[in-house]
Write a protein that holds these residues in place. Structure first.
Motif, short mmCIF file in Angstrom:
data_model
loop_
_atom_site.label_atom_id
_atom_site.label_comp_id
_atom_site.label_asym_id
_atom_site.label_seq_id
_atom_site.Cartn_x
_atom_site.Cartn_y
_atom_site.Cartn_z
N LEU A 156 -8.77 18.21 1.33
CA LEU A 156 -7.77 17.61 0.45
C LEU A 156 -7.52 18.42 -0.83
O LEU A 156 -6.47 18.33 -1.41
CB LEU A 156 -8.18 16.18 0.10
CG LEU A 156 -7.92 15.19 1.23
CD1 LEU A 156 -8.75 13.94 1.08
CD2 LEU A 156 -6.44 14.84 1.33
N TYR A 190 7.35 12.26 7.06
CA TYR A 190 7.07 10.99 6.39
C TYR A 190 8.16 9.98 6.73
O TYR A 190 9.33 10.26 6.55
CB TYR A 190 6.97 11.19 4.88
CG TYR A 190 5.78 12.04 4.52
CD1 TYR A 190 4.53 11.47 4.35
CD2 TYR A 190 5.90 13.42 4.42
CE1 TYR A 190 3.43 12.24 4.06
CE2 TYR A 190 4.80 14.21 4.13
CZ TYR A 190 3.56 13.62 3.95
OH TYR A 190 2.47 14.40 3.68
N ASN A 204 -1.91 -0.41 5.33
CA ASN A 204 -2.93 -1.23 5.98
C ASN A 204 -2.49 -2.69 5.93
O ASN A 204 -1.51 -3.05 5.28
CB ASN A 204 -4.31 -1.02 5.36
CG ASN A 204 -4.35 -1.41 3.89
OD1 ASN A 204 -3.67 -2.35 3.47
ND2 ASN A 204 -5.13 -0.69 3.12
N GLU A 206 -3.53 -5.45 4.59
CA GLU A 206 -3.45 -6.19 3.33
C GLU A 206 -2.19 -5.83 2.55
O GLU A 206 -1.49 -6.69 2.05
CB GLU A 206 -4.68 -5.92 2.45
CG GLU A 206 -5.93 -6.68 2.84
CD GLU A 206 -6.66 -6.06 4.01
OE1 GLU A 206 -6.28 -4.93 4.43
OE2 GLU A 206 -7.60 -6.69 4.54
N GLU A 207 -1.93 -4.50 2.46
CA GLU A 207 -0.76 -4.08 1.69
C GLU A 207 0.53 -4.54 2.37
O GLU A 207 1.47 -4.99 1.72
CB GLU A 207 -0.75 -2.57 1.51
CG GLU A 207 -1.76 -2.10 0.50
CD GLU A 207 -1.85 -0.60 0.42
OE1 GLU A 207 -0.92 0.09 0.88
OE2 GLU A 207 -2.88 -0.11 -0.08
N TYR A 217 1.36 20.12 3.19
CA TYR A 217 1.34 18.74 3.68
C TYR A 217 2.69 18.05 3.64
O TYR A 217 2.94 17.11 4.37
CB TYR A 217 0.27 17.90 2.96
CG TYR A 217 0.63 17.45 1.58
CD1 TYR A 217 0.35 18.24 0.48
CD2 TYR A 217 1.25 16.22 1.37
CE1 TYR A 217 0.69 17.83 -0.79
CE2 TYR A 217 1.59 15.81 0.10
CZ TYR A 217 1.30 16.62 -0.98
OH TYR A 217 1.65 16.21 -2.22
#
Lengths: 487, 213
Positions: A409, A424, A432, A434-435, A418
């Motif tokens: 990273l 994208y 995820n 929850e989000e 990247y």
């Protein structure tokens, strides 16, 4: 330095062999030479006769040498320019380049406020054009509908007048006849700065549609003659239905469609040698249960791939088809049929892939389908872009630097790539649980609707010249007077 | 002309590892209060980074460069902070639990927490429950952070919390957990105080746990 090193840039896809393509090619030549087509246009028949075709009443047969000469004259590569000079909106047609856009003439439209199906009206035109202008993977504009709330002969004139100011991406212009073709041309030429300037930098493509099986209608030929005389890049695209207005077999469909298209090619090249010509057409099956032309059928993608390979074999660009569906709504069927045909079309590098945003078997245009397919096209384009192999992308040194149990990273290498190595999504959700839950548990459909409404509320296309605005007003007034006089 | 504080936030957002320590030094040379450099410059920048990440306007590698440049700034600032008696917003002991050899996620959360103004004690990976207990006694942190990447090792989080309870230390610390297989429900079940779903939200959580957010 590398020696004798071969690079495959992007994904390669090939369905038919050279032998098969040659056989298809000879099949087309045979149909044109021995069966011929009915051409319902006196002047076009004269032009063909003078060029060396055999004319017998309406029937025109073309010797193969004349077809080969016409193919030779038409360019494989050319550019259609953005009206505002924005190079990002230019379309460079040529080998390995796939472009996408909506289709024309659906009677209905999905209302962007109510999400209900209703007749397509004049006010829908700017909406479609704005969406095309804003969506990053949509390259050219058609209107997705036939304007129902103006005089029945002026739909195409109003359509172009509504699209042109709302996108600087090149327009593929559909029309009824010579008169509205001339209306459209006046507007485009005004913006280009005159006929000569237009010929150097054409900013729209003219679209004509002959009739299957084997008929060049008066309207199709008349529009073709208009485009050829004014040096407007030309699409000549039949729409045979396998088992109905075309042979049931894919190979037979490809041969008939190519023959229908190349009749137009021959006339166009006789009038205007070197005219950019894009062959069609839309090839799919007549569904033997519902009797519809199936826009979501796998055979559509398959036959379109076949005719794309034939077109490229003879050195012509092709009018591809994809991003369309038989579904009545923005659902899983629409996503499956639309995405797969977009991906398959991208694999073939068919030059201009249209009908993105068609739903209900071309009965209803939808900017929601268009926006969802923009995502599918972006996805497809990342795959067809392929894997780049060079010293830097091999990353052997980076792997050594990081070593066992490290991470990448912080690496400059990661930072360098990247954003370009990864695609994208705009619509696909990768949060995820929850989000995703916090953000209101939105489905794909919810996100598509939100994106469309967001674009329509915020996107500003680049304006046309004030003098072109004036020309548009004059053209519309003159057109209204014309239909009043006729009445 | 922008102030040093504004420029500091900007270079933090840019993730400029070279400029941040230089600007911190410049601020110190000009006689600014070390705590102000932290609160009005560095942390303001990191807060913006967190907000942009949440909106999807920044990507993880960019966030990490910001955190790394924040660390570089803290290297310069820390001795002055200590000398001036200023307090960081809290202390965190962090580790990947027993049986788990993955520590990328934990490292990222750690960096983000440092970026948010915490003092970090990193216990590494494959950390036995007893090690966590000893670290709590030794460092007296505000927060204990635990991470696991595997469904097979996430249970060790529960065992660790149990060990902390048995040592009578549970009410001395807040416990936060994270890692790919972990979710909020699991965190609640094992008796943790909070769960972070990614590195920036882990740092947000840490701030909430010490009442700083």
């Amino acid at each position: 330095m590398r020696t004798n090193y071969r690079v495959n840039s992007g994904v390669r896809f090939q369905m038919l062999s050279k032998d098969q393509l040659q056989e298809l090619f000879e099949g087309v030549l045979h149909v044109l030479e021995y069966t011929g087509l009915d051409v319902h246009h006196d002047e076009a028949r004269d032009i063909l006769k003078k060029a060396g075709a055999w004319v017998d009443g309406l029937r025109v047969r073309i010797p193969s040498y004349l077809i080969k000469r016409s193919l030779e004259m038409a360019p494989r590569s050319f550019t259609v320019f953005a009206r505002d000079g924005n190079p990002k909106h230019d379309i460079h047609i040529g080998p390995g380049r796939a472009h996408f856009g909506p289709g024309p003439t659906c009677p209905n439209f999905i209302d962007v406020e109510t999400l209900e199906r209703r007749p397509y009206v004049k006010d829908d035109v700017p909406i479609v054009a704005k969406m095309v202008d804003a969506l990053p993977n949509i390259d050219f504009c058609e209107s997705l509908g036939t304007v129902s709330d103006v005089h029945h002969e002026l739909g195409a004139t109003y359509e172009f007048a509504g699209m042109f100011p709302n996108t600087s991406k090149p327009i593929v212009a559909w029309s009824y006849s010579w008169d509205d073709s001339a209306d459209i041309h006046k507007i485009a030429v005004a913006e280009a700065g005159g006929q000569e300037a237009f010929e150097k930098r054409p900013n729209y493509i003219h679209y004509c549609e002959p009739l299957s099986p084997l008929v060049s209608t008066f309207e199709a030929m008349d529009k073709l003659v208009f485009a050829a005389r004014h040096r407007v890049p030309l699409i000549f695209t039949p729409c045979p239905l396998a088992g109905g207005t075309g042979p049931v077999t894919a190979a037979g469909m490809i041969i008939q469609a190519a023959a229908e298209s190349w009749m137009g090619l021959t006339v166009a090249q006789a009038i205007q040698p070197g005219l950019p010509f894009i062959m069609g057409g839309v090839l799919s099956v007549l569904d033997m249960n519902s009797m519809i032309l199936a826009y979501g059928a796998p055979e559509l993608s398959l036959m379109m791939a076949g005719i794309t390979e034939l077109a490229h074999y003879v050195g012509l660009p092709v009018w591809q088809t994809g991003g369309c569906t038989d579904s009545k709504t923005l659902d899983e069927q629409a996503a499956i049929e639309g995405s797969l045909s977009c991906f398959f079309s991208a694999l073939t590098a068919g030059d201009l892939c249209h009908d993105v945003g068609y739903t209900e078997s071309a009965m209803t245009g939808s900017v929601f389908q268009l926006a969802m397919m923009d995502e599918a096209i972006g996805y497809s384009r990342r795959i067809t872009r392929g894997i780049e192999v060079n010293e830097d992308t091999l990353a052997v040194d980076v792997i050594r630097n990081v070593g066992p149990n490290g991470h990448y990273l912080y690496e400059k290498h990661t930072h360098r790539y990247y954003k370009t190595e990864f695609w994208y999504p705009n619509l696909c959700d990768r949060r995820n649980f929850e989000e995703w839950s916090e953000m209101g548990r939105m489905t794909m459909r919810d996100r598509v609707v939100a994106r469309v409404q967001d674009i329509l509320a915020s996107h500003q296309p680049s304006p046309i010249k004030p003098e072109t605005e004036k020309v548009i007003r004059e053209v519309l007034e003159a057109a209204e007077d014309r239909v009043k006089e006729e009445a | 002309m922008s102030t040093i504080y504004e420029r500091l936030s900007t270079v933090i957002i840019e993730g400029n590892e070279e400029k941040v320590p230089k600007l911190v030094q410049k601020g110190l040379d000009e006689g600014l209060v070390p705590k102000d450099i932290l609160d009005k410059g560095l942390i303001v920048g990191m807060n913006e980074v967190g907000a942009r990440f949440k909106r999807g306007d920044m990507f993880v590698p960019e966030v990490l460069m910001s955190a790394k440049s924040m660390q570089a700034g803290l290297e310069v600032l820390r001795p002055h902070l200590i000398a001036s008696g200023a307090k960081l917003i809290g202390k965190i002991v962090m580790g990947t639990v027993k049986g788990d050899l993955h520590d990328i996620c934990k490292n990222l959360v750690g960096m983000m927490c440092e970026g948010a103004g915490f003092e970090l004690i990193d216990l590494g990976f494959n950390v036995e429950p007893e090690k966590f207990v000893e670290a709590i006694k030794e460092y007296q942190p505000d927060i204990v952070g635990m991470s696991a990447l595997l469904t097979t090792t996430m249970r060790a989080m529960g065992y660790t919390i149990k060990a902390i309870e048995e040592a009578g230390l549970r009410d001395k610390v807040k416990i936060m957990v994270g890692g790919a297989p972990v979710d909020a429900e699991f965190a609640e079940r094992i008796g943790a105080d909070g769960y972070g779903s990614n590195a920036p939200s882990g740092a947000e959580l840490a701030k909430r746990l010490v009442g700083a957010a």
